[in-house]
Scaffold this active site. Sequence first.
Site, PDB file in Angstrom:
ATOM      1  N   GLY A  16       0.815  -1.199   0.000  1.00 33.02           N
ATOM      2  CA  GLY A  16       0.000   0.000   0.000  1.00 33.02           C
ATOM      3  C   GLY A  16       0.855   1.257   0.000  1.00 33.02           C
ATOM      4  O   GLY A  16       1.883   1.322   0.652  1.00 33.02           O
ATOM      5  N   SER A  17       0.422   2.256  -0.757  1.00 29.14           N
ATOM      6  CA  SER A  17       1.115   3.541  -0.729  1.00 29.14           C
ATOM      7  C   SER A  17       0.722   4.301   0.536  1.00 29.14           C
ATOM      8  O   SER A  17      -0.173   3.907   1.278  1.00 29.14           O
ATOM      9  CB  SER A  17       0.744   4.351  -1.969  1.00 29.14           C
ATOM     10  N   GLY A  18       1.390   5.437   0.769  1.00 27.56           N
ATOM     11  CA  GLY A  18       1.098   6.247   1.948  1.00 27.56           C
ATOM     12  C   GLY A  18       2.079   6.052   3.074  1.00 27.56           C
ATOM     13  O   GLY A  18       1.920   6.655   4.144  1.00 27.56           O
ATOM     14  N   HIS A 180      -2.333   2.285   9.139  1.00 26.60           N
ATOM     15  CA  HIS A 180      -3.350   2.513   8.114  1.00 26.60           C
ATOM     16  C   HIS A 180      -4.511   3.337   8.660  1.00 26.60           C
ATOM     17  O   HIS A 180      -5.606   3.316   8.112  1.00 26.60           O
ATOM     18  CB  HIS A 180      -3.881   1.183   7.573  1.00 26.60           C
ATOM     19  N   ASP A 364      10.419  34.012  16.114  1.00 28.02           N
ATOM     20  CA  ASP A 364      10.105  32.592  16.032  1.00 28.02           C
ATOM     21  C   ASP A 364       9.305  32.088  17.223  1.00 28.02           C
ATOM     22  O   ASP A 364       9.116  30.878  17.378  1.00 28.02           O
ATOM     23  CB  ASP A 364      11.376  31.765  15.874  1.00 28.02           C
ATOM     24  N   SER A 409      19.944  35.097  21.943  1.00 29.46           N
ATOM     25  CA  SER A 409      19.770  35.723  23.264  1.00 29.46           C
ATOM     26  C   SER A 409      20.776  35.183  24.271  1.00 29.46           C
ATOM     27  O   SER A 409      21.367  35.945  25.054  1.00 29.46           O
ATOM     28  CB  SER A 409      18.346  35.480  23.773  1.00 29.46           C
ATOM     29  N   THR A 460      16.206  46.057  19.026  1.00 32.30           N
ATOM     30  CA  THR A 460      16.787  44.959  19.792  1.00 32.30           C
ATOM     31  C   THR A 460      16.772  45.324  21.269  1.00 32.30           C
ATOM     32  O   THR A 460      16.293  46.405  21.660  1.00 32.30           O
ATOM     33  CB  THR A 460      18.240  44.685  19.371  1.00 32.30           C
ATOM     34  N   ASP A 523       9.457  45.051  20.490  1.00 33.56           N
ATOM     35  CA  ASP A 523      10.465  44.008  20.383  1.00 33.56           C
ATOM     36  C   ASP A 523      10.519  43.228  21.696  1.00 33.56           C
ATOM     37  O   ASP A 523      10.733  43.808  22.763  1.00 33.56           O
ATOM     38  CB  ASP A 523      11.838  44.617  20.099  1.00 33.56           C
TER      39      ASP A 523
END
Length: 547
Positions: A16-18, A180, A364, A409, A460, A523
């Site tokens: 099976g693919s996946g 699956h 981030d 930091s 900053t 900031d």
Amino acid sequence: MAFQGKKLINDPNGGGSGHEPAQAGFVGEGMLTAAICGDVFAAPTVDSILAGIRAVTGPKGCLLIVTNYTGDRLNFGMAAEQAKSEGYNIETVIVGDDCALPPPRGIAGRRGLAGTILVHKVAGAAAAAGLSLAAVAAEAKRASEMVGTMGVALSVCTLPGQVTSDRLGPGKMELGLGIHGEPGADVADLQPVDVIVSHVLKQILSPETNYVPITRGSRVVLMINGLGSTPLMELMIASGKAVPKLQLEHGLAVDRVYTGSFMTSLDMAGFSISIMKTDQAILQLLDAPTRAPAWPVGVDGSHPPAKIPVPLPPARSTKSDEALGRPLQLNQGGQILEAAIEAAANAVIDLRDSLNEWDSKAGDGDCGSTMYKGAAATLEDMTNYPLNDAAETVNEIGSSIGRVMGGTSGIMYKIFCKAAYAQLKASTQSDFTAKRWAEALEAAISAVSKYGGASAGYRTLLDALIPASVVLKERLDAGDDPVTAVLLSSEAALAGAESTQHMQAQAGRSTYISGEILASVPDPGAMAAAAWYRAAALAVKDKYQPS
């Protein structure tokens, strides 16, 4: 797998693919000769399997390695019988390495999971070494009996064109699932990774089910397999938890660790753990060279050493450990410094969520978490700071921060503390006056600017610290008392930090963010600096002028 002299064909996982990179990613010299793919989570047709056998089978024959699912067994079995009737030499090995479910009472048996990949490698290397079909089949069967696997999922996979199932509610995880999308053996509340890993290892190695012949003193290889959406970093964390548990709790020698996504389930979030009992013969087959692109080791089969000696770090200071420890009695300066450090660290801890929220828009998203680590380490280590010696204490704060704070930091604050320490130590005066602290702050800012490349207006932490330094020096030169000067400088730090909301970033990840988005938040690095500076100033005020 089929032999062309020494080559193989295989449809692991029933075709099976996946499950990519399984199985096509393991086609290559030293592993599989071909992979036969069905539709998503469906066994390939008998005709497809026969076409594969006919395409690659040589005089020595064909070994089919099939994961233990009913459709795969039936289709591969039918294809094998047809191929035999056409004169092909065929052997079949069924792999069922699932350890999540109780020993089966019916005919279904254990499911074939990621441990199948290890079986491919053993069989492929044996075939490449020129062994006979019967010998390769025996090696594959032996390997399949030595390996056990169990998976954990945090989400259900999404089949193409279908809506994702809501079977798993929020805050839940599934234990012992298949690949699956079928339900697992149990649903439980989310747990820390070390708890999950412990549970899975105990299940695989359980003497009650005796699924794998692994006992204390055995040598094993470990495979941590991503199920589709789990970042490699998180898989590495699971590896890091599993290895010492296998060694210390189960008394096993871990010879190899394979970490990555080998047999997935579309976009499922989670991982499986496979453990295979090994010996020198199996290790040689696992280490043998292969050109299969998804196998995690280079073409020459080389492995890095299991353990690399790490030299001990140099002593943190030329002073004796006794001199660096907390004094038996704090003088006035030590008491003020202790209060300031504690207040500053707690201010950063209290601001963690806000910092992360601002940083999610301007960077981030981890500024608060990163600063929290430094603050928490400082509070933890403060019981050993030489608080009567301000210079050495600042140096120790830098060491605490550097030990736990990653990213920009962490290194910036370590540079900040190291420069301040050097300035404080350079003075011939024995007492630490407000002027000396002002000079240390100025030196620290200069060092951060020098190595980080930022200055005022770059959005900053310096946009909080530079105004504070300027005001502190001005007020002290004007004759203000130190407490007033420090308080006014802390107000300047806060105003400077808040002004960053109107600045265009010129340093850090914020430079990639549009000005429109940046205008919605200050900031976070500047706000963190202003917070700890302001908290320290208020603590100094309270110590000098108790209410």
